[in-house]
Design a protein around this motif. Structure first.
Motif, PDB file in Angstrom:
ATOM      1  N   THR A  91      16.469  -8.226 -61.253  1.00  0.00           N
ATOM      2  CA  THR A  91      16.406  -6.829 -61.696  1.00  0.00           C
ATOM      3  C   THR A  91      17.765  -6.437 -62.226  1.00  0.00           C
ATOM      4  OG1 THR A  91      14.800  -6.355 -59.970  1.00  0.00           O
ATOM      5  CG2 THR A  91      15.876  -4.464 -61.010  1.00  0.00           C
ATOM      6  N   LYS A 146      19.028   1.384 -57.838  1.00  0.00           N
ATOM      7  CA  LYS A 146      17.632   1.737 -57.629  1.00  0.00           C
ATOM      8  C   LYS A 146      17.041   2.262 -58.925  1.00  0.00           C
ATOM      9  CE  LYS A 146      17.837   0.755 -53.255  1.00  0.00           C
ATOM     10  NZ  LYS A 146      17.143  -0.435 -52.701  1.00  0.00           N
ATOM     11  N   THR A 149      10.593   3.654 -60.246  1.00  0.00           N
ATOM     12  CA  THR A 149       9.453   2.774 -60.048  1.00  0.00           C
ATOM     13  C   THR A 149       8.379   3.056 -61.092  1.00  0.00           C
ATOM     14  OG1 THR A 149       9.895   2.694 -57.679  1.00  0.00           O
ATOM     15  CG2 THR A 149       7.696   2.028 -58.427  1.00  0.00           C
ATOM     16  N   VAL A 151       4.800   1.349 -62.365  1.00  0.00           N
ATOM     17  CA  VAL A 151       3.776   0.345 -62.079  1.00  0.00           C
ATOM     18  C   VAL A 151       2.967   0.114 -63.348  1.00  0.00           C
ATOM     19  CG1 VAL A 151       1.791  -0.255 -60.658  1.00  0.00           C
ATOM     20  CG2 VAL A 151       3.659   1.114 -59.685  1.00  0.00           C
ATOM     21  N   PRO A 486       7.019   7.385 -63.338  1.00  0.00           N
ATOM     22  CA  PRO A 486       7.607   8.270 -62.317  1.00  0.00           C
ATOM     23  C   PRO A 486       7.224   9.714 -62.588  1.00  0.00           C
ATOM     24  CG  PRO A 486       9.242   6.706 -63.127  1.00  0.00           C
ATOM     25  CD  PRO A 486       8.032   6.553 -64.000  1.00  0.00           C
TER      26      PRO A 486
END
Length: 489
Positions: A91, A146, A149, A151, A486
């Motif tokens: 990542t 971080k 996120t 998906v 998000p």
């Protein structure tokens, strides 16, 4: 021996290594400053992680643990992340789409490899200890970043074309998509069944573009045969029914397979745009104007033409580009059109007045492959120079945002929420917002994703059976993607 000592001394600090460059290299001085800032940030992250690790150790300590076990945990670097370092390194902590950031990321990666190679030349236990220390610190640093996120996964696959697919389009309000292919056909697909419901065979050349009418069941296609066609997209939704008994199912199984595989075909258009005043070369793209009573076409003959749908006659040629056109796009609610060209520019044509006005947008250094309208009076352009630029209609002098990538950009699309989907020659699909901030990169593995260049993408205005985005490429495949963004997007 002296050279070895000199190289070992330079490993004490990344900034010390950078400061040895000549003073007559201003770009290196800038690089020195940037590296210093990164080093300070990493030191802060290291201290924070160390503090958190101490808290974690105190909370989970067991008096019965033996000393060798404590040493083993300490040697492991106290990595807070539950993932191994190899997974964490997968990542990237720095967005590679930003030109400066990608340069720093590459430089940091190269420096890490150089340090590792030099350390490997050391002898005895000090070599293993130093190597483990660097790996542990790298894992701590990388695991501290971080990313939002997102998906995303492939939920539909559409296969059947015999050659590469140039464009994909989604129909608003109906669970169907359309594709234009180099195999001289255009297809209408059912999203639920992932099967071809109708194949148009009216063109004599590669079908380069496809667009649905907003209200009616009509489709507009442009072709390498130098024409544009409007044809009726009436599809058969019936699915073959099963027999009522096992014996009947056995008897009718072959017929059911044939019915399931049979594709309705259409060869005759409702309207063909060609003839005197028409294009003299390949029609590379076509689109409906917001009123739906006119269309715009773009060609390799360096012109775009405004046509009347009812009569099929050309209304006005749009000239001015110095090289072949690559794309045309119309505004969804206003009488505005953008045309992109190999001359590194794209032009905005305003048909709201009796005499159309034209504005030239310059900023790319290679072919502009696509330009589309976005919300808030913006235009997004993509180019073979590996950049995507966001423009404001009222300001054509400079772009509001520039996105730098590692591969040529093909026919991009912008969602109603302002998310740019970018298809690349290198088989990747990336998502950015209109501010130029990276949102995600869609996964591509041996089991999902395109195997050759991605030529086009299209957003569904509303999710079509869990499909938010469609992509097509020269692997002859179309994929339907489910994308969960998000909340702040």
């Amino acid at each position: 021996m002296k050279a070895t000592k000199s190289r070992a001394a330079r490993l004490t600090s990344l900034t010390e290594d950078v400061t040895t460059v000549p003073e007559d290299a201003p770009f290196r001085a800038r690089l020195h400053y940037l590296f210093t800032q990164i080093e300070r940030e990493f030191e802060q992250l290291y201290l924070e992680n160390q503090h958190l690790q101490e808290k974690l150790d105190n909370a989970t300590s067991n008096r019965d643990l033996k000393e060798p076990q404590q040493e083993q945990r300490s040697t492991a670097g106290g990595v807070i992340s539950a993932q191994p370092s190899s997974t964490a390194l997968a990542t990237p902590p720095i967005q590679t789409e930003d030109g400066g950031a990608s340069f720093l990321a590459a430089a940091a990666s190269s420096t890490h490899k150089t340090l590792k190679a030099k350390l490997s030349s050391a002898t005895g236990g000090s070599k293993a200890k130093a190597s483990n220390k660097i790996k542990a610190q790298t894992s701590r640093i990388v695991s501290s970043f971080k990313a939002p996120t997102v998906v995303s996964t492939v939920v539909r696959e559409f296969a059947g074309h015999k050659d590469g697919i140039w464009q994909v389009a989604a129909k608003a309000g109906q669970p169907i998509i359309g594709t234009a292919s180099a195999d001289h056909t255009a297809c209408i697909w059912g999203v639920e069944s992932a099967r071809c419901l109708l194949q148009y065979q009216g063109h004599a050349g590669s079908v380069n573009s496809i667009k649905f009418h907003q209200q009616r069941d009509l489709v507009l296609t442009g072709s390498g045969d130098g024409t544009a066609h409007i044809w009726q997209a009436a599809v058969n939704w019936e699915v073959p029914k099963k027999g009522h008994s096992s014996e009947e199912e056995l008897d009718d199984s072959d017929e059911q397979v044939e019915d399931r595989d049979r594709v309705d075909t259409l060869r005759t258009p409702l309207c063909e745009f060609t003839g005197p005043g028409g294009h003299l070369s390949v029609v590379v793209a076509a689109d409906w104007l917001s009123s739906m009573d006119q269309i715009i076409t773009g060609s390799w003959d360096r012109t775009a033409i405004l046509w009347d749908v009812e009569t099929g006659q050309p209304l006005q040629p749009l000239t001015g580009h110095d090289h072949e056109l690559t794309h045309v796009s119309a505004h969804p609610t206003q009488r505005l059109v953008v045309t992109a060209s190999r001359d590194t520019t794209f032009r905005l044509w305003d048909f709201r007045e009796a005499i159309p006005a034209v504005s030239v947008f310059q900023g790319h250094t290679e072919t502009v492959t696509s330009s589309v309208f976005a919300r808030d009076d913006k235009v997004v352009s993509g180019s073979d120079d590996r950049t995507i630029k966001v423009w404001e209609l009222r300001n054509m002098r400079s772009a509001l945002a520039t996105i730098r990538t590692d591969s040529s950009v093909n026919r991009l699309a912008v969602s109603t929420g302002g998310i740019i989907a970018i298809p690349h020659d290198n088989r990747q699909i990336r998502l950015f917002d209109l501010n130029g901030q990276r949102v995600a990169r869609l996964p591509r593995t041996s089991r999902q994703g395109h195997r050759r260049m991605v030529s086009s993408v299209a957003w569904a205005e509303e999710p079509l059976l869990d499909c938010d985005l469609f992509s097509c490429g020269f692997d002859r495949r179309v994929f339907g993607w489910s994308i969960v963004l998000p909340k702040d997007n």
